[in-house]
Design a protein around this motif. Structure first.
Motif, PDB file in Angstrom:
ATOM      1  N   GLU A  42      44.817  43.675  33.414  1.00 27.03           N
ATOM      2  CA  GLU A  42      43.755  44.394  33.670  1.00 27.03           C
ATOM      3  C   GLU A  42      43.875  45.658  34.711  1.00 27.03           C
ATOM      4  O   GLU A  42      43.237  45.591  36.102  1.00 27.03           O
ATOM      5  CB  GLU A  42      42.439  43.573  34.203  1.00 27.03           C
ATOM      6  CG  GLU A  42      42.239  42.038  33.635  1.00 27.03           C
ATOM      7  CD  GLU A  42      42.172  42.335  32.411  1.00 27.03           C
ATOM      8  OE1 GLU A  42      40.988  43.429  32.103  1.00 27.03           O
ATOM      9  OE2 GLU A  42      41.704  41.671  30.601  1.00 27.03           O
TER      10      GLU A  42
ATOM     11  N   PRO B 204      39.708  54.968  45.370  1.00 25.13           N
ATOM     12  CA  PRO B 204      40.257  53.692  45.308  1.00 25.13           C
ATOM     13  C   PRO B 204      39.329  52.793  46.535  1.00 25.13           C
ATOM     14  O   PRO B 204      38.261  51.957  46.149  1.00 25.13           O
ATOM     15  CB  PRO B 204      41.305  52.805  45.467  1.00 25.13           C
ATOM     16  CG  PRO B 204      41.920  53.853  46.370  1.00 25.13           C
ATOM     17  CD  PRO B 204      41.374  55.362  46.435  1.00 25.13           C
TER      18      PRO B 204
ATOM     19  N   LEU C  61      35.063  50.674  43.266  1.00 26.37           N
ATOM     20  CA  LEU C  61      35.113  49.487  43.310  1.00 26.37           C
ATOM     21  C   LEU C  61      34.153  48.654  41.821  1.00 26.37           C
ATOM     22  O   LEU C  61      34.601  47.138  41.976  1.00 26.37           O
ATOM     23  CB  LEU C  61      34.319  48.694  44.446  1.00 26.37           C
ATOM     24  CG  LEU C  61      35.089  47.637  45.336  1.00 26.37           C
ATOM     25  CD1 LEU C  61      36.858  47.054  45.533  1.00 26.37           C
ATOM     26  CD2 LEU C  61      33.946  47.081  46.286  1.00 26.37           C
TER      27      LEU C  61
ATOM     28  N   ALA D 202      47.088  48.256  51.234  1.00 35.86           N
ATOM     29  CA  ALA D 202      45.904  47.764  50.597  1.00 35.86           C
ATOM     30  C   ALA D 202      46.628  48.276  49.596  1.00 35.86           C
ATOM     31  O   ALA D 202      45.843  47.748  48.595  1.00 35.86           O
ATOM     32  CB  ALA D 202      45.231  47.773  51.554  1.00 35.86           C
ATOM     33  N   CYS D 203      46.446  49.497  49.096  1.00 40.30           N
ATOM     34  CA  CYS D 203      46.489  49.836  47.509  1.00 40.30           C
ATOM     35  C   CYS D 203      47.659  49.626  46.332  1.00 40.30           C
ATOM     36  O   CYS D 203      47.621  49.014  45.969  1.00 40.30           O
ATOM     37  CB  CYS D 203      46.730  51.150  47.787  1.00 40.30           C
ATOM     38  SG  CYS D 203      45.392  52.705  48.294  1.00 40.30           S
TER      39      CYS D 203
ATOM     40  N   ALA E 267      46.709  46.177  45.863  1.00 39.47           N
ATOM     41  CA  ALA E 267      45.894  46.186  44.737  1.00 39.47           C
ATOM     42  C   ALA E 267      46.728  46.417  43.260  1.00 39.47           C
ATOM     43  O   ALA E 267      46.093  46.226  42.247  1.00 39.47           O
ATOM     44  CB  ALA E 267      44.576  47.540  45.021  1.00 39.47           C
TER      45      ALA E 267
ATOM     46  N   ALA F 153      46.461  43.920  40.266  1.00 41.38           N
ATOM     47  CA  ALA F 153      45.299  44.937  38.920  1.00 41.38           C
ATOM     48  C   ALA F 153      46.186  44.855  37.577  1.00 41.38           C
ATOM     49  O   ALA F 153      45.660  44.229  36.661  1.00 41.38           O
ATOM     50  CB  ALA F 153      45.513  46.590  38.699  1.00 41.38           C
TER      51      ALA F 153
ATOM     52  N   PRO G 121      39.659  44.339  50.096  1.00 39.05           N
ATOM     53  CA  PRO G 121      38.473  43.958  49.615  1.00 39.05           C
ATOM     54  C   PRO G 121      37.463  45.790  49.160  1.00 39.05           C
ATOM     55  O   PRO G 121      36.455  45.322  48.762  1.00 39.05           O
ATOM     56  CB  PRO G 121      37.365  42.941  50.502  1.00 39.05           C
ATOM     57  CG  PRO G 121      38.630  42.441  51.503  1.00 39.05           C
ATOM     58  CD  PRO G 121      40.267  43.564  51.623  1.00 39.05           C
ATOM     59  N   GLN G 122      37.890  46.640  50.303  1.00 37.27           N
ATOM     60  CA  GLN G 122      37.678  47.488  50.067  1.00 37.27           C
ATOM     61  C   GLN G 122      37.634  48.421  48.677  1.00 37.27           C
ATOM     62  O   GLN G 122      37.149  49.526  48.264  1.00 37.27           O
ATOM     63  CB  GLN G 122      37.462  48.973  51.322  1.00 37.27           C
ATOM     64  CG  GLN G 122      36.519  48.062  52.497  1.00 37.27           C
ATOM     65  CD  GLN G 122      37.247  48.519  53.555  1.00 37.27           C
ATOM     66  OE1 GLN G 122      37.347  49.922  53.439  1.00 37.27           O
ATOM     67  NE2 GLN G 122      37.278  47.830  54.853  1.00 37.27           N
ATOM     68  N   CYS G 123      39.044  48.187  48.546  1.00 42.22           N
ATOM     69  CA  CYS G 123      39.808  48.979  46.872  1.00 42.22           C
ATOM     70  C   CYS G 123      40.232  48.402  45.690  1.00 42.22           C
ATOM     71  O   CYS G 123      40.747  48.607  44.895  1.00 42.22           O
ATOM     72  CB  CYS G 123      40.615  50.081  47.533  1.00 42.22           C
ATOM     73  SG  CYS G 123      41.719  48.697  47.865  1.00 42.22           S
ATOM     74  N   PHE G 124      39.938  46.419  45.806  1.00 42.59           N
ATOM     75  CA  PHE G 124      39.811  45.774  44.874  1.00 42.59           C
ATOM     76  C   PHE G 124      38.743  44.530  44.673  1.00 42.59           C
ATOM     77  O   PHE G 124      38.406  44.075  45.946  1.00 42.59           O
ATOM     78  CB  PHE G 124      42.154  45.257  44.831  1.00 42.59           C
ATOM     79  CG  PHE G 124      41.801  44.259  43.604  1.00 42.59           C
ATOM     80  CD1 PHE G 124      42.364  44.836  42.571  1.00 42.59           C
ATOM     81  CD2 PHE G 124      42.364  43.189  43.882  1.00 42.59           C
ATOM     82  CE1 PHE G 124      42.405  44.338  41.181  1.00 42.59           C
ATOM     83  CE2 PHE G 124      42.357  42.207  42.358  1.00 42.59           C
ATOM     84  CZ  PHE G 124      42.528  43.205  41.317  1.00 42.59           C
ATOM     85  N   PRO G 125      38.495  44.492  43.367  1.00 41.52           N
ATOM     86  CA  PRO G 125      37.034  43.873  44.091  1.00 41.52           C
ATOM     87  C   PRO G 125      37.549  42.394  43.802  1.00 41.52           C
ATOM     88  O   PRO G 125      36.339  41.318  44.705  1.00 41.52           O
ATOM     89  CB  PRO G 125      35.908  44.255  42.499  1.00 41.52           C
ATOM     90  CG  PRO G 125      37.568  44.564  41.991  1.00 41.52           C
ATOM     91  CD  PRO G 125      38.075  45.099  42.390  1.00 41.52           C
ATOM     92  N   TYR G 126      38.303  41.537  43.443  1.00 42.24           N
ATOM     93  CA  TYR G 126      38.333  40.211  43.588  1.00 42.24           C
ATOM     94  C   TYR G 126      39.234  40.073  44.374  1.00 42.24           C
ATOM     95  O   TYR G 126      39.995  40.534  44.846  1.00 42.24           O
ATOM     96  CB  TYR G 126      39.576  39.607  42.006  1.00 42.24           C
ATOM     97  CG  TYR G 126      38.653  40.640  40.881  1.00 42.24           C
ATOM     98  CD1 TYR G 126      37.835  39.515  40.662  1.00 42.24           C
ATOM     99  CD2 TYR G 126      39.510  41.430  40.063  1.00 42.24           C
ATOM    100  CE1 TYR G 126      36.881  40.485  39.378  1.00 42.24           C
ATOM    101  CE2 TYR G 126      38.658  41.836  38.782  1.00 42.24           C
ATOM    102  CZ  TYR G 126      37.157  41.814  38.868  1.00 42.24           C
ATOM    103  OH  TYR G 126      37.017  42.355  37.646  1.00 42.24           O
TER     104      TYR G 126
END
Lengths: 404, 404
Positions: free
Chosen positions: A238, A248, A254, B308-309, B312, B316, B344-349
């Motif tokens: 995904e 991002p 987000l 973090a990126c 992410a 993803a 959590p600021q650049c990836f929602p789950y």
DNA sequence: GATATTTAGTTCGGTGACAGAACGAACTAA
DNA sequence: TTAGTTCGTTCTGTCACCGAACTAAATATC
């Protein structure tokens, strides 16, 4: 008549079945050579399979020294599979035989109410298609449904499916089972497309590949080490949330996904709009680009650069040998060419990038592949480990058996 | 004495062995219950295993109703494995017994000449370590060597290993085999670390995880669906070339890797240098940050954002349930905390992010895991499919057998 | 056209991995 | 001492499968 043969012969029976499925019309002696089992055992197993109605005599060999051999082949209409590709706008349903051939196919606009009405719609299409093709209902053994989301086979719900209403709260799996009356498997549609291309499309014989579906949204299916990768929440691939393309950390990223914002439909349209002020659809942008509109060309160029970056990200993480582009936008040659052009500029190792050759039917083909392989597992025992997909060959039918 | 038992009992023998390995001291009756085989069969198999020297009586149960049972356990010194973690600066070698316990360990600076001298160095360390621990040479059955690159087990060469000279042109596998005199398996070091954490570290019982090693360079190991993912060229997880952090189309990025430029050692140092003009080492930057140096804090902040990126991006694409940070920089709590903050600021789950608990020895533990599982395969037959790693439990030794 | 050669498939008599029932052995509880 | 329970063996049987011998049916060779 169509009962599963006894269990204790699990392995041998499965491999005999595979030999028959893949070897076209084949004699028992040849099966013995292929499988390494003794002639005697093969005769026994083939007799069982014939009694069960799974296999039948086709004829005899001729023209070579020695006694003629009786050849056997799969009874392709001993059981059927229902393959479904459930999209946000269209539903495709196919009934396929044991050779993986589509017997009948039907397409309809998706029932936008989602939930139960949608399940009822699909089950109705499947059952009446089967009836139309004169397939007895008790020969339907399994349905494989490709959904645009992440199915959870424990709860039967489909998560991350914003385009299908109510599928995230109801037991979709159970609803399908009840509506159809036989077993159902849910799978992500892009995963199925990846399996489809891997079976009958561009990915034949390749153990590590990625299928990238680019259209309204973006998603990918990964086959690594010969296995479909699903991830922890069935959300592998995904890639809309890749931190590429847009910032991002922007709250909008987000919500929608940074990468999805950059490459999917909406991104292209926006790109054209910011330079020209005109809001037009993607097909029109492609038309104008073909006619020489500089802004359209620029929008497509930039999208392709981002596509190349996405492919680079997949390659950096998963190292596939081949990347197959699919989806309404991904299938456009303009995108493929440019992505191929940009990729070597941002990723140092060579990767094949091609268009899917099954087009919009990839998921349907993949659903058939999953169905066949699952059906073989339940009917004839498990396959020997790492044997890959043991499905009928895709090429010409029934080549005269080449002795050895 | 230590011959592999006969082959036809492949499956049952393997599962009995697993029951004994995992069930600590265990009676034959309990094995029968665990495996589902009959008591009679278990007695036969256990007798075979005892004759082979793989298993021995430990004592009897007592204190419960009914006849006392004879308990059996693994003979941990029936065979040994050599585990090697070959780094750019240090070589770690361990000899481990069949329970996965390290019997003896040795560390030395890597022979920087690479190639054959390095192979000789490692083989020497392994063999003299074994001698020091009084392990007979014929009990060494297998070596697993973790290398900082992508081993190609067909040609025996190690590609993408800039830190080890000549390994990309010589048959490293064969060289090791000859120097050691027994079978050798090459594997990427980060992959081994991932397997290590998955077996005895933070990843126990988790089927989908990523191990990210951040230090001089950056690499990751992916375990998806319970299997290690290698990719087409054994380069899965080589995430230095992710198009994140630096401009991926910059020629320098194409050489070093855009992401590697952004997060690895060099990137941090450069970041501090551009604001302050001072070129200092990474540990010093961390010191100054702890002391309140704003530029140092900023450099670490920015690095963590990029980490973090990267996480992410992995999530993803591969959707792991857990991400484990390792490597000299990845293990620092300052990075972990901030990465957890930025993710959590650049990836929602939600994704769990933790530090590896095995530290620098993760790869060594992973090499042991690979060795044990491979050895069990060759000695006792293949495991039943999708049984995962069937290795000794990591916890306390020899708990008194709890009857049922 | 008779005979040798080759290949297909069956019959027959194993063998080895199990299962299951029965039974003796060894222990605890009362 | 007796009853109940669990361990482990013995004995008999079943089933998958093999291999050798044999029959059947074709072609190649003379």
């Amino acid at each position: 008549m169509t009962d599963a043969p006894r269990i204790s012969r699990q392995f041998s029976q499965r491999s005999v079945m595979e030999a028959i499925v893949q070897g076209g019309p084949i004699s028992r002696a040849s099966i013995a050579k292929l499988t390494g089992l003794s002639k005697q055992t093969i005769s026994e197993i083939v007799r069982d399979l014939e009694d069960g109605g799974w296999v039948r005599e086709t004829g005899r060999t001729s023209g070579h020294v020695g006694r003629t051999a009786v050849t056997y082949e799969l009874v392709v209409d001993a059981a059927f599979i229902v393959a479904v590709d459930l999209g946000g706008t269209k539903v495709r349903v196919a009934v396929t035989d044991l050779a993986g051939q589509i017997v009948i196919e039907d397409t309809a606009p998706t029932d936008l109410r989602g939930g139960r009405p949608l399940v009822t719609q699909i089950a109705g299409m499947a059952l009446s298609a089967a009836e139309g093709a004169k397939v007895a209902r008790d020969k339907l053994r399994l349905a494989v449904v490709g959904v645009p989301g992440a199915p959870d086979n424990r709860t039967g719900r489909v998560l991350l499916a914003p385009n299908i209403r109510d599928f995230d709260t109801m037991d979709v799996l159970e609803a399908f089972r009840q509506a159809l009356g036989f077993d159902v498997v849910l799978e992500n549609d892009v995963n199925l497309a990846a399996l489809g291309e891997s079976w009958q499309g561009q990915g034949q014989g390749i153990d590590n590949l990625a299928y990238v579906a680019l259209g309204t949204g973006i998603g990918s299916g990964l086959i690594l080490g010969g296995n479909l990768v699903r991830g922890a929440a069935n959300a592998a691939g995904e890639m809309g949330f890749l931190p590429i393309g847009a910032n991002p950390f922007d709250p909008e990223s987000l919500r929608v996904g940074a990468y999805e914002r950059a490459v999917a439909t909406h991104g292209i349209i926006e790109r054209y709009e910011t330079t020209t002020g005109e809001n037009i659809s993607v097909p029109v942008i492609f038309e104008r680009a073909a006619a020489g509109d500089a802004a359209a060309v620029a929008a497509i160029d930039e999208t392709s650069r981002q596509v190349a970056c996405g492919i680079a990200a997949i390659c950096a993480i998963a190292n596939p040998q081949l990347v197959i582009l699919g989806g309404s936008i991904g299938l456009r040659p303009e995108i493929l060419e440019r992505a191929r052009h940009f990729l070597p500029q941002c990723f140092p190792y060579p990767v094949d990038v091609v268009s899917g050759e099954l087009g919009a039917r990839a998921a349907l083909v993949g659903a058939t592949a999953v169905g066949l392989s699952q059906l073989h597992n339940t009917l004839f025992g498990v396959a020997t480990p790492n044997a890959g997909l043991s499905l009928p060959p895709t090429g010409a039918e029934s080549s005269q058996e080449a002795a050895e």
